[in-house]
Write an enzyme that holds these catalytic residues in place. Structure first.
Site, PDB file in Angstrom:
ATOM      1  N   HIS A 174       1.032   1.576   0.840  1.00  0.00           N
ATOM      2  CA  HIS A 174       2.416   1.129   0.689  1.00  0.00           C
ATOM      3  C   HIS A 174       2.746  -0.079   1.558  1.00  0.00           C
ATOM      4  O   HIS A 174       3.918  -0.377   1.780  1.00  0.00           O
ATOM      5  CB  HIS A 174       3.373   2.284   1.006  1.00  0.00           C
ATOM      6  CG  HIS A 174       3.263   3.415   0.035  1.00  0.00           C
ATOM      7  ND1 HIS A 174       3.665   4.701   0.328  1.00  0.00           N
ATOM      8  CD2 HIS A 174       2.783   3.458  -1.244  1.00  0.00           C
ATOM      9  CE1 HIS A 174       3.447   5.486  -0.723  1.00  0.00           C
ATOM     10  NE2 HIS A 174       2.906   4.750  -1.679  1.00  0.00           N
ATOM     11  N   GLN A 183      -0.357   6.138   3.445  1.00  0.00           N
ATOM     12  CA  GLN A 183       0.948   5.762   2.921  1.00  0.00           C
ATOM     13  C   GLN A 183       1.830   5.182   4.020  1.00  0.00           C
ATOM     14  O   GLN A 183       2.898   4.650   3.739  1.00  0.00           O
ATOM     15  CB  GLN A 183       1.646   7.000   2.329  1.00  0.00           C
ATOM     16  CG  GLN A 183       0.896   7.658   1.185  1.00  0.00           C
ATOM     17  CD  GLN A 183       1.533   8.973   0.807  1.00  0.00           C
ATOM     18  OE1 GLN A 183       2.558   9.007   0.135  1.00  0.00           O
ATOM     19  NE2 GLN A 183       0.943  10.079   1.242  1.00  0.00           N
TER      20      GLN A 183
END
Length: 367
Positions: free
Chosen positions: A160, A129
């Protein structure tokens, strides 16, 4: 449009602490056993980068624990109106000042331990992430004349996105270093200010997504110039709607990335989750998918997480930096010493966590 910052359900925060392993020696043993079988997918979050000097989003001093925190949402940043222009001035000034510490951050022992387990094929894929690029940097720094880790970089999926690229609303992509230079050229006064911050070591608190909170310094954004996309200008378009290749609140993860993240969970035999509260659903749904497929799941995180109490999740409540080198040594035995590449990896990594005195939960100006 109403979009909120995701968090851990209050019921979990109010509950008694989940049963978990807290002993470092037992954690090392359990992790070694879990990873030793191989073909493990690893899902990492901001906690993995804390020893590199990058703060976590949540946790005791995380940015999202500040009740005054107000993020910029995707629809605000990409708004072509004057209001959107003001949002981009705010974002890009903060990001301009906050990017250098993330750019210069170095991998810590956890990054190199995971790289070593990629090298030995115990870890099949890393889904991160984090937008700091430190997993890639660890592999890059591990390269020797006898080993080129370029193929392993393909096994790191940035769920992300990344801070290290910028794209405009028409799809042109530019390296962040190049765009940082364009920001400097368009804002010479701010360039001098940024250079003074670096020279004096007075850098404001940098957040995990590479920006800084500066409202409390009485600084205005109104004079900050966001340069137009150079590639659009070559095509005779004027366009200053640009953003980093980071997934903002309210923005969807690209379909290809989402599908690849699910595919990696399906290919693995086990899932290790590290340094994340799993507050964002894009990560939590991967853990849920692993459980639906009846795959063993281990969670290594300090403090409460969204997965606390879920059947099938074994939790270890210790920092990754305290155990991961020993985990690699336990799994590999004499090879950890005899293999020069692994031995080198296990000696690399900075340990430079943020100051414990800088707590972002104290009230301060919104930002």
């Amino acid at each position: 449009m109403r979009i909120s910052v995701p968090g851990i359900p209050q019921a979990i925060l109010n509950a008694k602490p989940a049963l978990s392993v807290k002993s470092v020696s037992e954690a090392t043993q359990r992790l070694s056993y879990f990873l030793g079988y191989g073909n493990v997918a690893v899902l990492t979050g901001a906690g993995v980068s804390v020893d590199s000097g990058i703060r976590a989003y949540r946790g005791d001093d995380g940015r999202y624990m500040n009740p005054n925190y107000k993020p910029i949402f995707y629809h605000e940043l990409m708004d072509s109106s004057e209001k959107g222009h003001a949002y981009r001035q705010r974002y890009w000034l903060r990001s301009y000042l906050g990017y250098p510490p993330v750019r210069d951050a170095q991998p810590n022992p956890t990054h190199f331990a995971l790289a070593a387990l990629q090298y030995t094929s115990h870890i099949g894929h890393i889904i991160t992430q984090n937008v700091d690029g430190l997993h890639h940097k660890a592999l890059q720094q591990s390269a020797t004349t006898n080993w080129n880790p370029s193929s392993l970089k393909e096994d790191i999926l940035e769920l992300h996105g990344t801070l290290h690229h910028v794209h405009c609303s028409r799809g042109h992509v530019v390296d962040r270093g190049v765009f940082q230079d364009r920001l400097s050229a368009a804002n010479p006064t701010w360039q001098l200010y940024a250079e003074e911050l670096e020279r004096t070591g007075t850098q404001p608190r940098t957040n995990p997504d590479g920006d800084v909170a500066i409202e409390h310094l009485g600084i205005s954004y109104s004079d900050f110039v966001v340069p137009e996309c150079a590639e659009c200008l070559l095509e005779e378009h004027r366009n200053s709607v640009l953003k980093p290749e980071v997934i903002f609140f309210g923005e969807s993860i690209p379909k290809a990335v989402k599908e690849e993240s699910f595919a990696q969970i399906e290919k693995c035999d086990q899932l290790l989750v590290m340094g994340t509260t799993l507050a964002t659903y894009s990560a939590f749904r991967l853990l849920k998918h692993a459980l639906e497929l009846k795959k063993p799941v281990m969670l290594l995180n300090v403090g409460p997480t969204r997965a606390d109490g879920l059947p099938g999740v074994e939790k270890i409540d210790v920092p990754s930096g305290t155990v991961m080198r020993d985990v690699v040594k336990e799994i590999l035995g004499s090879r950890a010493i005899e293999d020069q590449i692994i031995s080198r990896m296990l000696q690399m990594g900075v340990v430079n966590p943020p100051s414990l005195t800088d707590n972002d939960r104290y009230p301060r100006a919104a930002g």
